[in-house]
Design a protein around this motif. Structure first.
Motif, mmCIF file in Angstrom:
data_model
loop_
_atom_site.group_PDB
_atom_site.id
_atom_site.type_symbol
_atom_site.label_atom_id
_atom_site.label_comp_id
_atom_site.label_asym_id
_atom_site.label_seq_id
_atom_site.Cartn_x
_atom_site.Cartn_y
_atom_site.Cartn_z
ATOM 1 N N ASN A 18 0.824 -1.213 0.000
ATOM 2 C CA ASN A 18 0.000 0.000 0.000
ATOM 3 C C ASN A 18 0.857 1.261 0.000
ATOM 4 O OD1 ASN A 18 -2.590 -1.020 -0.151
ATOM 5 N ND2 ASN A 18 -2.624 -1.503 2.025
ATOM 6 N N VAL A 19 1.928 1.276 0.754
ATOM 7 C CA VAL A 19 2.816 2.445 0.766
ATOM 8 C C VAL A 19 3.424 2.650 -0.612
ATOM 9 C CG1 VAL A 19 5.029 3.278 1.658
ATOM 10 C CG2 VAL A 19 3.301 2.413 3.229
ATOM 11 N N ALA A 20 3.832 1.570 -1.259
ATOM 12 C CA ALA A 20 4.406 1.693 -2.603
ATOM 13 C C ALA A 20 3.369 2.234 -3.592
ATOM 14 C CB ALA A 20 4.927 0.330 -3.070
ATOM 15 N N LEU A 21 2.136 1.757 -3.510
ATOM 16 C CA LEU A 21 1.100 2.232 -4.422
ATOM 17 C C LEU A 21 0.750 3.701 -4.165
ATOM 18 C CD1 LEU A 21 -1.285 -0.847 -4.503
ATOM 19 C CD2 LEU A 21 0.221 -0.043 -6.317
ATOM 20 N N PRO A 27 2.833 10.997 -8.973
ATOM 21 C CA PRO A 27 3.512 11.140 -10.269
ATOM 22 C C PRO A 27 2.681 10.620 -11.437
ATOM 23 C CG PRO A 27 4.978 10.124 -8.672
ATOM 24 C CD PRO A 27 3.643 10.231 -8.030
ATOM 25 N N VAL A 28 1.955 9.537 -11.236
ATOM 26 C CA VAL A 28 1.128 9.000 -12.318
ATOM 27 C C VAL A 28 -0.012 9.957 -12.625
ATOM 28 C CG1 VAL A 28 -0.446 7.125 -12.937
ATOM 29 C CG2 VAL A 28 1.745 6.608 -11.866
#
Length: 60
Positions: A18-21, A27-28
């Motif tokens: 979840n932290v990575a997402l 940025p996306v």
């Protein structure tokens, strides 16, 4: 039971994913929303609508 359940490991993996997402959302979003394609599209649509708006202003 063929394997042991590891709730703490599962929780840490879940939180890590979840932290990575969440860290990649900004940025996306910026890339998609502020891509030059949208600016070109907006300009071309404005040019398409200008003649129609001029016709409506003359008849109104």
């Amino acid at each position: 039971m063929p394997h042991r359940t590891r709730p703490l490991t599962a929780l840490l993996v879940f939180l890590g994913v979840n932290v990575a997402l969440v860290s990649t959302i900004t940025p996306v979003y910026d890339f998609v929303c502020f891509h030059p394609y949208w600016e070109r599209r907006r300009e071309s649509r404005c040019k398409e609508w200008e003649p129609a708006n001029e016709k409506n202003a003359d008849t109104g």
